[in-house]
Each structure stands twice: as C-alpha cells, then as structure tokens.
Motif scaffolding. Structure first.
Motif, PDB file in Angstrom:
ATOM      1  N   ASP A 176       0.852  -1.180   0.000  1.00 45.67           N
ATOM      2  CA  ASP A 176       0.000   0.000   0.000  1.00 45.67           C
ATOM      3  C   ASP A 176       0.896   1.241   0.000  1.00 45.67           C
ATOM      4  O   ASP A 176       2.059   1.179   0.416  1.00 45.67           O
ATOM      5  CB  ASP A 176      -0.889  -0.006   1.241  1.00 45.67           C
ATOM      6  CG  ASP A 176      -2.105   0.910   1.095  1.00 45.67           C
ATOM      7  OD1 ASP A 176      -2.380   1.373  -0.035  1.00 45.67           O
ATOM      8  OD2 ASP A 176      -2.778   1.149   2.106  1.00 45.67           O
ATOM      9  N   MET A 199      -9.567  -0.974  -4.351  1.00 45.68           N
ATOM     10  CA  MET A 199      -8.493  -1.904  -4.696  1.00 45.68           C
ATOM     11  C   MET A 199      -8.838  -2.654  -5.980  1.00 45.68           C
ATOM     12  O   MET A 199     -10.005  -2.953  -6.232  1.00 45.68           O
ATOM     13  CB  MET A 199      -8.350  -2.945  -3.588  1.00 45.68           C
ATOM     14  CG  MET A 199      -7.331  -2.584  -2.553  1.00 45.68           C
ATOM     15  SD  MET A 199      -5.642  -2.981  -3.116  1.00 45.68           S
ATOM     16  CE  MET A 199      -4.713  -1.770  -2.184  1.00 45.68           C
ATOM     17  N   PRO A 206     -10.326  -7.639   0.104  1.00 41.79           N
ATOM     18  CA  PRO A 206      -8.966  -7.620  -0.444  1.00 41.79           C
ATOM     19  C   PRO A 206      -8.504  -9.019  -0.877  1.00 41.79           C
ATOM     20  O   PRO A 206      -8.579  -9.966  -0.102  1.00 41.79           O
ATOM     21  CB  PRO A 206      -8.125  -7.097   0.726  1.00 41.79           C
ATOM     22  CG  PRO A 206      -8.942  -7.343   1.952  1.00 41.79           C
ATOM     23  CD  PRO A 206     -10.374  -7.292   1.529  1.00 41.79           C
ATOM     24  N   THR A 235      -3.486  -8.961  -0.247  1.00 45.79           N
ATOM     25  CA  THR A 235      -3.556  -7.553   0.145  1.00 45.79           C
ATOM     26  C   THR A 235      -4.331  -7.342   1.450  1.00 45.79           C
ATOM     27  O   THR A 235      -4.364  -6.220   1.963  1.00 45.79           O
ATOM     28  CB  THR A 235      -4.172  -6.672  -0.965  1.00 45.79           C
ATOM     29  OG1 THR A 235      -5.478  -7.162  -1.274  1.00 45.79           O
ATOM     30  CG2 THR A 235      -3.320  -6.704  -2.219  1.00 45.79           C
ATOM     31  N   SER A 244      -5.069  -4.098   3.455  1.00 47.69           N
ATOM     32  CA  SER A 244      -6.325  -3.415   3.116  1.00 47.69           C
ATOM     33  C   SER A 244      -7.546  -4.121   3.659  1.00 47.69           C
ATOM     34  O   SER A 244      -7.465  -5.206   4.215  1.00 47.69           O
ATOM     35  CB  SER A 244      -6.412  -3.081   1.633  1.00 47.69           C
ATOM     36  OG  SER A 244      -6.039  -4.158   0.835  1.00 47.69           O
TER      37      SER A 244
END
Lengths: 422, 422
Positions: A221, B224, B363, B367, B371
C-alpha cells in the motif's frame, strides 16, 4: 498579487508533475535491478546518485548518539513536545474491534488490526524535515505497527542530518537505512538481503520517489502522492492583512509551484493583503521561490458575499484552509472539502505543520474531495467478522441458495445446503 | 486435490493479471478519446465492443419498471432483505465528527464528510451480479453520498439485466448509464456531456476496467483492484468434510484462477475433504472452471498443530477465511490478515456473499495484509480541525517559530510571529 472578481469559472493554474516517459522507464529499471541484485544495487545507486560510499546502510546506535550531540538540546525538547501533541491527537482516532449480536444469536463485527510493518520515506537535502518524520511515524506507532522502517538518502559524507535522526529516535524508529530514491522504495516493497519488505510506504519525495510508489502500489500500500503545497485563506474585513499575507507566504516559500489563495468578500482586505504580500516578500530569504509561487499559482478572489466565498473554497478543495472571519467556527459546517481547517486568528497554519497535533500530511491538488490527512486508519486494516447462528442459518439458508442460483452460482447454493443435511 | 505437509515455504501459485503493454496502450487510447470526444466516443465504443446501438445511454424509469415485471417477485423480496442487512451492518460503521478542547482552550478534531459523488462499475454478461450492486452502492449510500452513478455494459439488445436494475433500484441508485469497459471508467473520471464526473470509482471488472481504474487513480479515487477469488478454510477433525469441500468449491466455481485452500492439523480431514471435493466436483454445472481452480491454484496443507495452521493462514492473508474448529471464536484473535472471517459451521461463505450484512468486496491476493473490505470509511473523508486558543498560541509561538527556522522555513516562523505583534 493578482486580484480577481469571481464570476464564473475560477482560473487557477495547478501543477501536477506526473513524470516523463523517460523518468518512468528509469524508475522501472531501478526497481527491476533492486529486485534482482538486492543490497548490491542499493549500494551502487547510493554511490551513483548520492555520491556516498557505504558498506553498511543501517544507521547505528552510535550515529544516533552523535546526532543528539550535534543537535541543539532545546530543539530536541521542542520536538519531544510536538511528538507528544501529535501522539495524543492520533490516539483519539484509534478504533477498537466491535461486534454486535442480533436476536437470532448471529454475531457480526469488524476486527481492527494494525499493519505488521510500515516504511517511511524521508527526503534528503533541504527537504529533510524532522517534522515529516514525526508526522509519518507517529500515526503508525499509535496504530500499533510493530516494525517501522525509515529510509532516507545520505549526504555525500554518508550521513543523515542530525535533526532527522533525533526526530526518528524520539518517534521510536529503531530501523533506519541510508538509502533514498526509487531504489529505497523498491527495497521497502520487495526486500533485499538487509531490508525486509514492509506492508505500506508513506512519506514525500521527488518525482522518482513518487513514480516508484505508483509502480509498487498494489504489491504494497502507499499513501497519496503529494503535489505542491496549497493554502486557501477565507477571510472577511475583521482579518489582519499582515497576518493573512504572512500565512499566504508561509506556503509560497515551499515551492515555486505552491499555491496561495485568499478568498474574501472584502475588496479592502484583498487590496491591503496584496500590498502586504509585496512588502513582506522583499525581506524573505526564500523570496525567489515564494515570488514565483505567488505570481504563477496564486490569486486573490473577491466574492459578492460569504456564501459565494465558501462555494469557491469548496471548488478549490484546498490542502490547508484558514478561516479568519467573524464567527469562523459556524462556517466550518459548510466546508465540504479541505485537508485541514484552521479556525480563527491564532490558528496560523505553521502551528499545525509543527505542533498542534493533527497531521501535516494532507491531500493536495483537489484530492481533498476524496481523501484525508494521514491518520491512524491508514495503518490499520479491518476484517469482517461473521458468526452465523444455527437459528439464523435455518431461517435464511433457502433465501441465500436462491440468490446464489439467480446469479448462476450453483456451488454457492450447494455449500449452504450442505449444512441442511446434517 | 493436492495434499501437502507444511514444512518451510508454502508453494501456492497466485495469479495476478497486470495486463499486457498492448492492453495498457489500448486503455490509454480509449481514455484519451473519451476525454476529447465525450458521449460520441462512448456510443461508438458501445457499438464496437458491446454490439449495441444506443442513442441515449441513461436508463429510463420505464426500463426499471420493465425490469421489475421481468424479475421474480420473491427474489426481489430476498434482495430487499439482503439490502436491509447490508445497510444495518454498514450503519454501525458510521463515524461522527469529533472534537475535544484542552485546558488551554484549544479545540482539535476530525470533521467527517461524505464524498459528493461515487461511481459504481457493474460488469456485464454472466458476471452481472445483483449482489455486487448492493455491496458497492449501499456503503456509499450509508456514508451519505448524495450522487451515486452506476455504469454497466448493455447486451447487444441495448439492455441491462433485470436483476441488476432491480438491485440498483432497491439500493436507491437514480442515475444509471448503459456503458462499460475502460470508456465507462474514463467517463466517470473525467465526465462527458451526459455523465458528470465522480469523486471515486468502485466495482469489479475485466482487465480493461482494472487498467483504466489504475490510469485514472489520483484524478479520482478507486477501490483496490481485485484479483481472482480466494478461500482458506481452517479446520480440525470436528469439521464435516462434505461441508468443507462444498465451501472450497463455492469459490473455485468463480474463476479457473480462483484459489481454495484447506489448512488443517488433521490428516484424516485432509484426505476425506480431498475425496469429497472430487465427488462433488463431478456434479457441478461449472465443473470445468472449478476443476481448473482446484488443480492449479488450490491445496490442502496439513500442519503439525493448530498454531502452525494459524501461522499458515496469516502467511496466506486470504480474502475469505472460514474457521471450523473447536472453539473457533478463540482463534480469531490470532488471525492477523484476512478480509472476512467466517466463524463456525453455519457461517458458510455464501451467507456472507449475499445476505449477512458485511461486504463481499474484499482484499484479494494477499492484500489483506494492508487493506480492508469495502466499507463506509471508503466513501467519507476526514478534515482536521484546529482552533488554537490565544493562551496556547502565546505559550507555544516561540517554539513553533524555532522549529520552522530549524527547517529553514523563515516565512513559516514569521507567520506565527505576525500574531505576536498585535
């Protein structure tokens, strides 16, 4: 300084440096090289770009001790006090895991978990600001991030500025590497022999750093990519022109592409502020930078009333907004877009840059329409929690199966129905 | 299904489609064309890519009415109930503006403001899921976003699926356009004669949509970019192999690159689940897709104990995690990375996809390390509030000025000092 009466469209030049094809290619090449050659690539780039010959990139405890020696004691105290204020403000943002249980016995909620690790980029040279160290590190610290890594390009003497090291130590950073540029971003994203990768990279940097962050986004991120600084002052005839002018210039000195704007229904204030800007400019050490910003990217907008002035502010969606008007607080609720709102005469913007507590990493270039100051949420993530009760299950299983079949997802329906059989 | 004993490194193939150079160039070209030609470009691309000849892209009230006619009444009721659950869960996330005033009279806080507008992309064809409409629209609605725009590519008959229109109407969307692909993303980001630009674009799509979102990121916000779906089941010998297998297959049927993983300390469960997967696969309508996912991107990991199993889960950082073990709830606190955590036997993953309330936009691809599921915060932004008191100012002005001078920013110091003079 240019004074305009607001009619229809605002004419304000904005500058976004999105880099050239050549710069993008260079950054991609650097990232590839760091991924394949690791530390050796970092050391070679540091030699090439920073002129520093290092054998070990990690800052040692001795270097921290030397930094304290070289740094004015009273300034270390100011940094500590600022760090305390910043930590306190960010602690108020901390959110806890929550759940609720409905009458069927189903529990739902959100689990809050800090990121495992974060990397902070600190620029070198004249932009090596101790305040940036605090503003990037402390939200992560407050969130509970265990591993915080700082990277910054060394001078040609192979050192980092004392102020940056002292601020990092005060903020509680225990892992600092002397490496900068796109190569540092690549190392934080993908790791090398020495530097373990992190989950998120924040902090300002030049165009190469910005492009590198954009390249690695998704694998890790990143925070928003910052443009030049901006201030909008919303003021009426009760404001002091000398103070308004000084605040406009405080942003203008950052960057020749910085933008300083006064929005006011008072033509008198507009004219007196323009005169003050000219007067104060002349004695500024960074006059040349500030003058370019004022001439190229700044303006004074005279509106027909306060309502129109507020609408202009919302159109600009500024990074920093100062409100110096009668009843300033009552205007706040009508502000829809601003990174930070400074209310009243004593909330001069540098107070927020350094000391009050809120973050100075703010959305620029109109992105306050959809983004926020750097904050504790940026270093935490949420996981949904779903503990469905048997009662709720038996009541709703057929509906869920029907919904799944409506979407043509038979295995979804069967997963639910598998529970009905036992 | 492949069973592996966990030793050191996990071998699990992951698939990220980051697009080819050619695709990227095509997307950039489409965006440029939409920016220059507006609606005409949208209509031309819709003719070219969707085979639909439209004169007006906007969905009319008549089309909504027709959709209700064509759609099963009882399914509209299920969608309404699901929408109620989703709204309720997201309302719990809503945060209010907060301030506090310290003993010096200084007020600090965060102002919470919804975005002005949001755009939701809904894919066409078999991926036109009414549930996605709810999951993308309702968090924005709950946040208080006034203008929510939906875009979706029409079929060659120039229509959108009835289920999508019904779900959009139930979710409260009043502005829907029949346009898809990169051209729709460009229109949402930059606007055309018909479509006003929005502040944020969310929703899944094919590689062209994903690349377009990446291109416009910064000018507008995006969510995302999603990869193929994933599920990890953490289970012990108390779990039912038929249920575990059914849940693994519910994700596998989404995409030949989906990933379904069982992590368990029980070899018996591993073997029985593998056999069940094979058995259930044979009767699935989407057997071919699911079989590829199971063969190429899935695995069963047998660990030496539950602690190692939890550590494997954290390494995988899955989109969906199911915990079907003795004392499942007590394991949750050790999970560091997961998009959504389904606890216990009755929390089969499709319950969360459709009905329970938490969001199904999660996510993917590891990720979850940094996230979160799509949530109300994604449609709000924060503005810092700083109202410094005169007492606090007089106490701290010199410190702030000193800090500014330390960083070489004289105009910052003078802005503060300007207040001392009056």
């Amino acid at each position: 300084m240019r004074i305009e009466t607001v009619t229809q469209e605002l004419s304000l030049k904005r500058s976004v440096d999105s880099g050239t094809e050549q710069q993008r290619a260079a950054v991609q090449q650097i990232i590839r090289t760091v991924r394949s050659d690791g530390d050796a690539a970092l050391l070679a780039y540091t030699r090439q770009f920073d002129g520093a010959e290092l054998s070990d990139m990690r800052v040692t405890p001795e270097e921290i001790a030397e930094a304290y020696q070289a740094f004015p004691k009273e300034m270390a105290e100011v940094i500590k006090e600022a760090a305390g204020n910043i930590s306190l403000f960010h602690q108020k943002q901390l959110r806890q895991t929550w759940t609720y249980t409905d009458q069927n016995g189903t529990m739902l909620g959100q689990k809050m978990t800090p990121l495992d690790s974060a990397g902070v980029y600190v620029p070198g040279g004249t932009a090596a600001y101790p305040s940036s160290v605090l503003m990037n590190v402390l939200p992560a610290k407050v969130a509970g991030v265990k591993r915080i890594v700082m990277v910054s390009p060394p001078g040609s003497d192979g050192r980092l500025p004392a102020g940056v090291l002292v601020a990092a130590d005060i903020a509680g950073v225990e892992e600092i590497y002397k490496v900068g540029g796109a190569q540092a971003v690549a190392a934080l994203a993908y790791g090398t022999e020495t530097i373990e990768p992190v989950d998120k990279i924040t902090g300002p940097g030049n165009i190469y750093v910005a492009l590198a962050k954009r390249e690695v986004f998704g694998d890790v991120d990143i925070d928003m990519i910052a443009g030049p600084s901006e201030i909008v002052v919303l003021a009426d005839e009760t404001a002091y022109p000398a103070e308004v002018a000084a605040d406009l210039l405080s942003q203008a000195e950052h960057d020749p592409r910085a933008s300083s704007v006064l929005v006011t229904p008072s033509r008198k204030l507009a004219e007196e502020t323009a005169a003050e800007v000219e007067k104060q400019l002349k004695s500024l050490p960074r006059e040349e930078i500030a003058r370019k910003a004022i001439e190229d990217y700044s303006a004074i907008y005279v509106t027909k009333d306060m309502q129109e002035a507020v609408s202009v502010v919302n159109q600009l969606a500024p990074e920093h907004l100062e409100i110096m008007t009668e009843g300033a607080l009552s205007i706040v609720e009508n502000i829809r877009h601003a990174g930070a709102i400074f209310i009243g005469r004593f909330s001069s913007e540098p107070i927020g840059d350094y000391f009050a507590g809120p973050n100075h990493v703010l959305p620029t270039n109109g992105t306050a329409r959809f983004s926020s100051p750097l904050n504790v949420d940026d270093f935490m993530k949420k996981s949904s929690l779903i503990m469905y009760s048997e009662t709720a299950f038996r009541e709703n299983a057929d509906k869920v199966a029907a919904f799944a079949r409506l979407e043509g997802l038979e295995a979804h329906a069967r997963a639910v129905e598998a529970r009905k059989e036992q």
